[in-house]
Scaffold this active site. Structure first.
Site, short mmCIF file in Angstrom:
data_model
loop_
_atom_site.label_atom_id
_atom_site.label_comp_id
_atom_site.label_asym_id
_atom_site.label_seq_id
_atom_site.Cartn_x
_atom_site.Cartn_y
_atom_site.Cartn_z
N CYS A 113 52.85 35.33 46.40
CA CYS A 113 51.90 34.42 45.72
C CYS A 113 52.25 34.18 44.26
O CYS A 113 51.82 33.20 43.67
CB CYS A 113 50.48 34.97 45.83
N HIS A 250 46.05 31.42 40.24
CA HIS A 250 46.36 31.48 41.67
C HIS A 250 45.05 31.37 42.45
O HIS A 250 44.04 31.97 42.07
CB HIS A 250 47.06 32.80 41.98
N ASN A 280 44.31 29.90 50.39
CA ASN A 280 45.39 30.54 49.63
C ASN A 280 46.72 30.03 50.19
O ASN A 280 47.08 30.34 51.32
CB ASN A 280 45.26 32.06 49.78
O1 UT7 Z 1 47.14 36.00 47.31
C1 UT7 Z 1 47.43 37.36 47.30
C2 UT7 Z 1 46.30 38.12 46.82
N1 UT7 Z 1 45.30 38.25 47.85
C3 UT7 Z 1 44.07 38.30 47.48
O2 UT7 Z 1 43.78 38.14 46.31
C4 UT7 Z 1 43.01 38.66 48.48
C5 UT7 Z 1 42.13 39.70 47.87
N2 UT7 Z 1 41.01 40.10 48.69
C6 UT7 Z 1 39.99 39.29 48.97
O3 UT7 Z 1 39.96 38.13 48.62
C7 UT7 Z 1 38.79 39.90 49.67
O4 UT7 Z 1 38.92 41.31 49.67
C8 UT7 Z 1 38.60 39.39 51.12
C9 UT7 Z 1 38.12 37.95 51.10
C10 UT7 Z 1 39.88 39.52 51.90
C11 UT7 Z 1 37.52 40.23 51.81
O5 UT7 Z 1 36.31 40.22 51.06
P1 UT7 Z 1 35.54 41.58 50.75
O6 UT7 Z 1 34.30 41.22 50.06
O7 UT7 Z 1 36.53 42.49 50.06
O8 UT7 Z 1 35.19 42.06 52.19
P2 UT7 Z 1 35.61 43.41 52.93
O9 UT7 Z 1 37.07 43.44 53.22
O10 UT7 Z 1 35.03 44.54 52.17
O11 UT7 Z 1 34.85 43.24 54.31
C12 UT7 Z 1 33.42 43.22 54.39
C13 UT7 Z 1 33.01 43.07 55.84
C14 UT7 Z 1 33.75 44.03 56.78
O12 UT7 Z 1 32.83 44.48 57.74
P3 UT7 Z 1 32.22 45.99 57.62
O13 UT7 Z 1 33.41 46.89 57.65
O14 UT7 Z 1 31.50 46.00 56.30
O15 UT7 Z 1 31.34 46.05 58.81
C15 UT7 Z 1 34.77 43.15 57.44
O16 UT7 Z 1 35.13 43.61 58.72
O17 UT7 Z 1 33.33 41.76 56.31
C16 UT7 Z 1 34.04 41.84 57.54
N3 UT7 Z 1 34.94 40.69 57.64
C17 UT7 Z 1 34.56 39.49 58.11
N4 UT7 Z 1 33.40 39.07 58.60
C18 UT7 Z 1 33.33 37.78 58.99
C19 UT7 Z 1 36.25 40.61 57.28
N5 UT7 Z 1 36.72 39.39 57.51
C20 UT7 Z 1 35.70 38.67 58.04
C21 UT7 Z 1 35.57 37.34 58.48
N6 UT7 Z 1 34.38 36.93 58.95
N7 UT7 Z 1 36.59 36.48 58.44
#
Ligand code: UT7
Length: 323
Positions: A113, A250, A280
């Site tokens: 990225c 980004h 992204n």
């Molecule tokens: O470009 C390179 C750099 N990459 C990034 O900058 C990405 C950085 N990370 C992020 O943007 C965020 O961490 C995400 C968008 C990937 C995830 O958001 P989050 O607020 O960190 O959520 P999380 O990973 O803590 O997940 C929260 C919950 C989980 O369920 P439990 O374990 O709390 O029951 C996930 O399983 O959301 C669940 N979850 C989803 N639910 C519905 C994960 N993906 C999804 C989804 N739809 N697509």
């Protein structure tokens, strides 16, 4: 003093748009979750006839048109991509041939990225080192080809596309009022490889592999890394955040963008956001956002523009330039 000045900019997106609603039929997700956690509403997905090379070529042609230049005016092509058409030769060389350029040199650069921020810095060094007069710097990706379409934690986040700028070596005074690239800072650290990587490759599995990400872990590091590298650029130029006209970050997650801008003290109305439209797009994200802001009449000649990116590796970096 030689400065690398942006002469033109262009972008290209695949025809097909996939909305968050479209994902509800594929994995256990919702439009509401995706918008709330990421700010993404839609992304473009490449069709069979659309590749990193074809999108990169289209963006390059648009940038050349915008600059009023011909392909033959270009000496250097740097393509930032993690999704090349082939393992080799470099997709940059394929784009060079598609443009009908048979002089100078072209190469791919792999910093995921952060690729565009790395590539524009490399092109700047080449031009200032006298290796050419004009460079095409392209970010082009087809991340849809390396996604695991059954993994809801990653497949909803990424999209395809390309953006390009034409950089031209021009004489500057050596002051911060010069147009062109004024400062860059690049970093990498392989200790966090397992947080964001592709589980295949020519030398290991002999396959292309799929993207794997511990999103929450990447998120934890993102704001600190982004602001550190920007503060480095600020301290080396004595420029402060209120002097910035446009912040073009980004486009991975609206929450990361907002938190970084807030920590740096950059006003919300100066932040360019396109993550809602493109998702992204890795190395294409910054030039796609730049092209969007120029088309909307936001970024104008003489504006001070701050670019940043952070991604797999980890890699991260920032570039300060006067448009
Ligand atoms: O470009 C390179 C750099 N990459 C990034 O900058 C990405 C950085 N990370 C992020 O943007 C965020 O961490 C995400 C968008 C990937 C995830 O958001 P989050 O607020 O960190 O959520 P999380 O990973 O803590 O997940 C929260 C919950 C989980 O369920 P439990 O374990 O709390 O029951 C996930 O399983 O959301 C669940 N979850 C989803 N639910 C519905 C994960 N993906 C999804 C989804 N739809 N697509």
């Amino acid at each position: 003093m030689i400065r690398s000045v942006v002469r033109g900019i262009g972008s290209a997106l695949p025809r097909r748009i996939m909305t968050n609603k479209d994902f509800e039929a594929l994995v256990d997700t919702s439009d509401e979750w995706i918008v709330q956690r990421t700010g993404i509403r839609q992304r473009h997905i490449a069709g069979d006839d659309e590749t990193t090379a074809s999108l990169g070529e289209a963006a390059a042609r648009a940038a050349l048109d915008h600059a009023g230049l011909q392909p033959d005016d270009i000496d250097v092509i740097v393509l930032a991509t993690s999704t090349p058409n082939n393992t080799f030769p470099a997709t940059a060389v394929e784009i060079q041939n598609r443009l009908g350029i048979h002089h100078g040199f072209a190469f791919d650069l792999q910093a995921v990225c952060s690729g565009f921020v790395y590539a524009i810095t490399m092109a700047d060094l080449h031009l200032r080192g006298g290796l050419g007069k004009r460079a095409l710097v392209i970010g082009s990706e087809t991340f849809s080809r390396i996604l695991d379409w059954t993994d809801r934690t990653t497949c909803v986040l990424f999209g395809d596309g390309a953006g390009a700028v034409v950089l031209e070596a021009a004489e500057g005074e050596g002051s911060l009022s010069d147009r062109g690239i004024l400062a860059s800072a690049l970093r990498s650290d392989g200790a966090q490889k397992d947080k964001l990587y592709v589980d295949g490759g020519p030398s290991t599995t002999g396959t292309v592999g799929h993207l794997r990400m511990q999103g929450r872990e990447v998120f934890k590091h993102a704001v600190g890394m982004i602001t550190d590298v920007i503060e480095d650029v600020f301290s080396r130029t004595n420029i402060t955040s209120d002097e910035i006209d446009w912040f073009v970050p980004h486009q991975a997650n609206k929450r990361i963008i907002d938190a970084s801008a807030k920590k740096l003290g950059i006003a919300e109305e100066k932040v360019v956001v396109t993550v809602d439209l493109h998702g992204n797009t890795s190395a294409a994200s910054v030039p796609l956002a730049l092209a969007h802001a120029v088309r909307e009449g936001k970024i104008k000649r003489g504006d001070l523009v701050l670019l940043e990116a952070m991604g797999g590796g980890f890699t991260w970096g920032a570039v300060l330039l006067r448009w």
